[in-house]
Design an enzyme around this catalytic site. Structure first.
Site, PDB file in Angstrom:
ATOM      1  N   HIS A   1      -7.932   1.349   1.618  1.00 47.45           N
ATOM      2  CA  HIS A   1      -7.892   0.979   3.042  1.00 47.45           C
ATOM      3  C   HIS A   1      -8.760   1.937   3.870  1.00 47.45           C
ATOM      4  O   HIS A   1      -8.316   2.483   4.884  1.00 47.45           O
ATOM      5  CB  HIS A   1      -6.451   0.988   3.555  1.00 47.45           C
ATOM      6  CG  HIS A   1      -6.240   0.081   4.741  1.00 47.45           C
ATOM      7  ND1 HIS A   1      -5.097  -0.652   4.920  1.00 47.45           N
ATOM      8  CD2 HIS A   1      -7.031  -0.205   5.816  1.00 47.45           C
ATOM      9  CE1 HIS A   1      -5.182  -1.339   6.040  1.00 47.45           C
ATOM     10  NE2 HIS A   1      -6.362  -1.089   6.602  1.00 47.45           N
TER      11      HIS A   1
ATOM     12  N   GLU B   1       0.844  -1.199   0.000  1.00 47.08           N
ATOM     13  CA  GLU B   1       0.000   0.000   0.000  1.00 47.08           C
ATOM     14  C   GLU B   1       0.879   1.249   0.000  1.00 47.08           C
ATOM     15  O   GLU B   1       1.787   1.325   0.829  1.00 47.08           O
ATOM     16  CB  GLU B   1      -0.935  -0.013   1.214  1.00 47.08           C
ATOM     17  CG  GLU B   1      -1.881  -1.204   1.213  1.00 47.08           C
ATOM     18  CD  GLU B   1      -2.828  -1.231   2.411  1.00 47.08           C
ATOM     19  OE1 GLU B   1      -2.745  -0.328   3.279  1.00 47.08           O
ATOM     20  OE2 GLU B   1      -3.663  -2.142   2.483  1.00 47.08           O
TER      21      GLU B   1
END
Length: 309
Positions: free
Chosen positions: A282, A263
């Protein structure tokens, strides 16, 4: 006592902490590692989200740390055994963002089952894809499969039952005779049986050695054809390349992925051009209400931990 906050926290909770403690709140400290380590030299507590690595180097930089507050529930970015060995309390916001995640699960499940919500540009341009979008599916009488039947899984189950869905779940930490099954009306199943039955599969488990690549190519292939997969748990549980292939082949109807192996999602990811895929950064557990609850809970827990010392 001194508290360092290295990522975003609700301002009201920060203000509550400042009433009793010396607080250094810099949401971008997570991206300035050297500055973060220096800031911990005289810190009594650290509050983080999921991006701050609470590892050996960080703990060494904060010899006076007594508590680490986690603005969320996952602890894979925190070396919990090292904290425990050093007498540092690890304080997650257990349950505070459950509603946000459960609603994300149901919203994306309904969207992917119906399959009609990515046509705005076509319709605005004058196209009329009515025929191809007239074969969506209803949730009622379909099965929601839940892997990990904790607080979030149970809330998702309740929401699904409100839509008339059947619900089954797998959780190796719960015995078949655990009262949770009877209390919720959810059927306990082995993982392979759950994969074969679920029309929508949602994941609510931590990333561990046992769950890494739990849904690999083989298990994705064993899922019911035309099923939908939703992962709001942790990246690394689902093999991203295998998922992209399952979507391209049509074996899976769709997927919603909120968490990733890396990420932000790196350029060239196999997920980038997969069809019928919802990608979010997220944020399943992040709403205005959840941010307030999570921040307030962590602030309270950290304050109590410090005042008890």
């Amino acid at each position: 006592m001194h508290i360092v906050i290295s990522e975003f926290m609700d301002e009201a909770a920060v203000a509550a902490l400042r009433a009793d403690f010396d607080v250094r709140y810099e949401p971008d400290l997570v991206d300035r590692r050297d500055a973060l380590l220096a800031a911990l030299a005289d810190a009594d507590a650290l509050i983080v989200r999921n991006r701050t690595r609470v590892d050996a180097a960080l703990l060494a930089a904060g010899p006076g740390l007594k508590a680490v507050g986690r603005l969320g529930v996952g602890l894979d970015n925190i070396d919990v055994p090292a904290c425990q060995a050093g007498g540092i309390a690890v304080l997650p916001a257990t349950g505070a963002n459950a509603r946000a995640v459960a609603e994300y699960v149901m919203a994306t499940a309904l969207m992917l089952l119906r399959g009609a919500y990515q046509s705005s540009a076509q319709v605005a341009a004058g196209a009329w894809p009515r025929t191809e979008l007239s074969n969506g599916l209803e949730a009622q009488e379909r099965t929601l499969g839940i892997v990990g039947f904790g607080g979030i899984g149970r809330l998702a189950a309740s929401l699904a039952q409100g839509l008339g869905m059947q619900v089954a779940a797998h959780d190796p930490l719960l015995r078949d005779e655990d009262p949770a099954w009877r209390a919720t009306g959810v059927q306990a199943l082995p993982l392979d049986a759950l994969l074969a039955r679920a029309d929508v599969l949602t994941l609510h488990i931590p990333l561990t050695d046992a769950t890494r690549n739990l849904l690999d190519a083989g298990r994705l292939a064993s899922m019911k054809r035309g099923a939908v997969l939703i992962n709001t748990a942790r990246g690394g549980i689902v093999d991203e390349a295998a998922l992209a292939q399952a979507l391209r082949s049509g074996h899976l109807r769709g997927a919603a992925i909120d968490v990733f192996q890396d990420e932000p999602l790196p350029a060239g990811s196999p997920l980038a051009d997969a069809p019928n895929l919802v990608l979010t950064p997220h944020i399943a557990g992040l709403t205005q209400e959840a941010n307030t609850r999570v921040s307030g809970m962590v602030a309270q827990r950290v304050a109590q931990a410090l005042q008890a010392r």
